[in-house]
Design an enzyme around this catalytic site. Structure first.
Site, PDB file in Angstrom:
ATOM      1  N   ALA A  97      50.503   5.582  41.974  1.00 11.48           N
ATOM      2  CA  ALA A  97      49.057   5.751  42.141  1.00 11.48           C
ATOM      3  C   ALA A  97      48.754   6.084  43.592  1.00 11.48           C
ATOM      4  O   ALA A  97      49.504   5.736  44.502  1.00 11.48           O
ATOM      5  CB  ALA A  97      48.314   4.476  41.731  1.00 11.48           C
ATOM      6  N   ASP A  98      47.639   6.770  43.792  1.00  9.80           N
ATOM      7  CA  ASP A  98      47.156   7.024  45.143  1.00  9.80           C
ATOM      8  C   ASP A  98      45.634   6.928  45.137  1.00  9.80           C
ATOM      9  O   ASP A  98      44.977   7.491  44.265  1.00  9.80           O
ATOM     10  CB  ASP A  98      47.580   8.405  45.644  1.00  9.80           C
ATOM     11  CG  ASP A  98      47.269   8.562  47.117  1.00  9.80           C
ATOM     12  OD1 ASP A  98      48.069   8.101  47.937  1.00  9.80           O
ATOM     13  OD2 ASP A  98      46.199   9.118  47.443  1.00  9.80           O
TER      14      ASP A  98
END
Length: 205
Positions: A78-79
């Site tokens: 995830a970012d």
């Protein structure tokens, strides 16, 4: 016999790990990806979050393949990107960065985008982008000074952690709260389940 399943979290974020543990998922391993997180020119924050989450997942898969440990593993990455309009708020490493972020966010609505990417054992990639809108109150000098003194801002997207003191700055939040912390849980579980991951089968080392 069914192949055992393992969850790999391509992140060193303690917040993402705690969120997964909150819903009963214990990754076998943390495998943070070392990739360039710089924005490409006029790249939209949404596109940045998606590109980086995919890049992190693919980098972790490449490591597992080199180690010959790819079998049965689901890679989750995830970012999170915080922005005002198209302006991306940097992760604050210096107190000057955090102060600048707070001045921009004060009294305004900003958006938090998290790209979530899952690559299953088959190599198929699934991805979601989640958006949350957050409005801060107008921050006084005292608010800012107290928050900067806390050190909670360090290394955080946008220079704040909503699960800490900055939660008192939030006037309105529309969307996923866990997204602002760093991992939208509903969408993450949906991606994993859609790829065939069965909750409760993750192995802890």
């Amino acid at each position: 016999m069914a192949q055992s399943q393992h969850l790999i979290l391509a992140s060193a974020s303690p917040r993402r790990l705690e969120l997964l543990q909150q819903v009963g998922l214990e990754p076998e391993r943390l495998l943070p990806a070392d990739i360039d997180e710089a924005q490409h020119g006029s790249e939209h924050p949404r596109s940045l979050a998606k590109r980086l989450s995919q890049g992190k997942a693919e980098a972790a898969v490449a490591v597992l393949e080199r180690l010959q440990e790819r079998a049965g593993r689901f890679v989750l990455a995830a970012d999170t990107v915080v922005c005002v309009g198209r302006q991306v708020m940097p992760k604050a490493e210096l107190i000057e960065d955090a102060h600048a972020n707070l001045r921009i966010l004060s009294g305004r609505t900003h958006r938090v985008y998290t790209g979530v990417c899952v690559i299953g054992p088959s190599g198929r990639l699934r991805q979601r982008l989640v958006e949350t809108r957050v409005r801060f109150k107008r921050l006084t000098r005292e608010d800012m000074d107290q928050y900067l003194a806390s050190g909670e801002w360090r290394g955080k997207a946008g220079g704040y952690a909503i699960q800490g003191l900055a939660g008192g700055f939030v006037v309105r939040l529309v969307g996923s709260y866990s997204n602002v912390v760093g991992l939208p849980l509903y969408e993450t579980l949906a991606l994993l389940q859609g790829e065939g991951f069965r909750q409760g089968t993750a192995a802890a080392q």
